[in-house]
Scaffold this motif. Structure first.
Motif, PDB file in Angstrom:
ATOM      1  N   ALA A  27       0.858  -1.184   0.000  1.00  0.00           N
ATOM      2  CA  ALA A  27       0.000   0.000   0.000  1.00  0.00           C
ATOM      3  C   ALA A  27       0.892   1.231   0.000  1.00  0.00           C
ATOM      4  O   ALA A  27       1.685   1.431   0.919  1.00  0.00           O
ATOM      5  N   ALA A  28       0.766   2.037  -1.030  1.00  0.00           N
ATOM      6  CA  ALA A  28       1.581   3.242  -1.168  1.00  0.00           C
ATOM      7  C   ALA A  28       0.710   4.389  -1.659  1.00  0.00           C
ATOM      8  O   ALA A  28       1.024   5.042  -2.641  1.00  0.00           O
ATOM      9  N   GLY A  29      -0.385   4.624  -0.962  1.00  0.00           N
ATOM     10  CA  GLY A  29      -1.314   5.676  -1.352  1.00  0.00           C
ATOM     11  C   GLY A  29      -1.024   6.988  -0.649  1.00  0.00           C
ATOM     12  O   GLY A  29      -0.036   7.136   0.066  1.00  0.00           O
ATOM     13  N   ALA A  30      -1.918   7.918  -0.853  1.00  0.00           N
ATOM     14  CA  ALA A  30      -1.797   9.237  -0.223  1.00  0.00           C
ATOM     15  C   ALA A  30      -1.914   9.125   1.294  1.00  0.00           C
ATOM     16  O   ALA A  30      -2.584   8.229   1.814  1.00  0.00           O
ATOM     17  N   ALA A  31      -1.267  10.030   2.000  1.00  0.00           N
ATOM     18  CA  ALA A  31      -1.341  10.057   3.467  1.00  0.00           C
ATOM     19  C   ALA A  31      -2.793  10.151   3.908  1.00  0.00           C
ATOM     20  O   ALA A  31      -3.621  10.794   3.248  1.00  0.00           O
ATOM     21  N   LYS A  32      -3.093   9.504   5.009  1.00  0.00           N
ATOM     22  CA  LYS A  32      -4.421   9.508   5.632  1.00  0.00           C
ATOM     23  C   LYS A  32      -5.484   8.839   4.757  1.00  0.00           C
ATOM     24  O   LYS A  32      -6.656   9.156   4.845  1.00  0.00           O
ATOM     25  N   THR A  33      -5.067   7.900   3.911  1.00  0.00           N
ATOM     26  CA  THR A  33      -5.996   7.206   3.033  1.00  0.00           C
ATOM     27  C   THR A  33      -5.966   5.710   3.308  1.00  0.00           C
ATOM     28  O   THR A  33      -4.915   5.081   3.196  1.00  0.00           O
ATOM     29  N   ARG A  34      -7.097   5.156   3.682  1.00  0.00           N
ATOM     30  CA  ARG A  34      -7.227   3.715   3.881  1.00  0.00           C
ATOM     31  C   ARG A  34      -7.465   3.081   2.526  1.00  0.00           C
ATOM     32  O   ARG A  34      -8.404   3.429   1.824  1.00  0.00           O
ATOM     33  N   LEU A  35      -6.584   2.160   2.121  1.00  0.00           N
ATOM     34  CA  LEU A  35      -6.693   1.502   0.826  1.00  0.00           C
ATOM     35  C   LEU A  35      -7.331   0.122   0.930  1.00  0.00           C
ATOM     36  O   LEU A  35      -8.051  -0.297   0.023  1.00  0.00           O
ATOM     37  N   ILE A  36      -7.028  -0.576   2.019  1.00  0.00           N
ATOM     38  CA  ILE A  36      -7.566  -1.922   2.230  1.00  0.00           C
ATOM     39  C   ILE A  36      -7.977  -2.040   3.694  1.00  0.00           C
ATOM     40  O   ILE A  36      -7.163  -1.801   4.589  1.00  0.00           O
ATOM     41  N   ASN A  37      -9.234  -2.424   3.933  1.00  0.00           N
ATOM     42  CA  ASN A  37      -9.642  -2.619   5.321  1.00  0.00           C
ATOM     43  C   ASN A  37      -9.337  -4.062   5.752  1.00  0.00           C
ATOM     44  O   ASN A  37      -8.960  -4.907   4.931  1.00  0.00           O
ATOM     45  N   ALA A  38      -9.478  -4.336   7.033  1.00  0.00           N
ATOM     46  CA  ALA A  38      -9.104  -5.639   7.588  1.00  0.00           C
ATOM     47  C   ALA A  38      -9.906  -6.772   6.963  1.00  0.00           C
ATOM     48  O   ALA A  38      -9.363  -7.855   6.696  1.00  0.00           O
ATOM     49  N   GLU A  39     -11.179  -6.552   6.722  1.00  0.00           N
ATOM     50  CA  GLU A  39     -12.017  -7.600   6.119  1.00  0.00           C
ATOM     51  C   GLU A  39     -11.553  -7.929   4.705  1.00  0.00           C
ATOM     52  O   GLU A  39     -11.431  -9.097   4.328  1.00  0.00           O
ATOM     53  N   GLN A  40     -11.258  -6.894   3.922  1.00  0.00           N
ATOM     54  CA  GLN A  40     -10.778  -7.112   2.557  1.00  0.00           C
ATOM     55  C   GLN A  40      -9.449  -7.855   2.569  1.00  0.00           C
ATOM     56  O   GLN A  40      -9.235  -8.773   1.776  1.00  0.00           O
ATOM     57  N   LEU A  41      -8.563  -7.472   3.482  1.00  0.00           N
ATOM     58  CA  LEU A  41      -7.255  -8.118   3.577  1.00  0.00           C
ATOM     59  C   LEU A  41      -7.411  -9.593   3.916  1.00  0.00           C
ATOM     60  O   LEU A  41      -6.723 -10.444   3.336  1.00  0.00           O
ATOM     61  N   SER A  42      -8.316  -9.907   4.828  1.00  0.00           N
ATOM     62  CA  SER A  42      -8.497 -11.305   5.253  1.00  0.00           C
ATOM     63  C   SER A  42      -9.027 -12.185   4.130  1.00  0.00           C
ATOM     64  O   SER A  42      -8.883 -13.408   4.182  1.00  0.00           O
TER      65      SER A  42
END
Length: 88
Positions: A27-42
């Motif tokens: 994950a290398a997005g903009a600061a303060k940006t959630r790219l993947i939540n825990a559910e998606q990661l799992s």
């Protein structure tokens, strides 16, 4: 041989398609940006390593802390922005 292909990741379906069969997520997005939540990661069953390069909360990948350095979470090894520093 590895193959790169573009995918949108704004929707759950797009992110699932982008992550299908992957071993590594960075994950290398903009600061303060959630790219993947825990559910998606799992849901990425093939994932071996997840790296979040975002050092500003919230994490780009939910559940990864900025200081994580090879922290095991199930079958996945997690690195945060500072923890991955020695690997750069």
């Amino acid at each position: 041989m590895s193959k790169l292909s573009p995918h949108e990741s704004q929707s759950d379906a797009g992110l699932a398609a982008a992550c299908e069969g992957v071993d590594l997520v960075v994950a290398a997005g903009a600061a303060k940006t959630r790219l993947i939540n825990a559910e998606q990661l799992s849901k990425i069953s093939t994932l071996k390593v997840a790296i979040d390069l975002n050092a500003v909360a919230p994490a780009g990948i939910e559940g990864i802390e900025v200081m994580d350095k090879a922290r095991e979470a199930g079958q996945t090894i997690l690195y945060g922005a500072v923890g991955v520093g020695e690997q750069k």
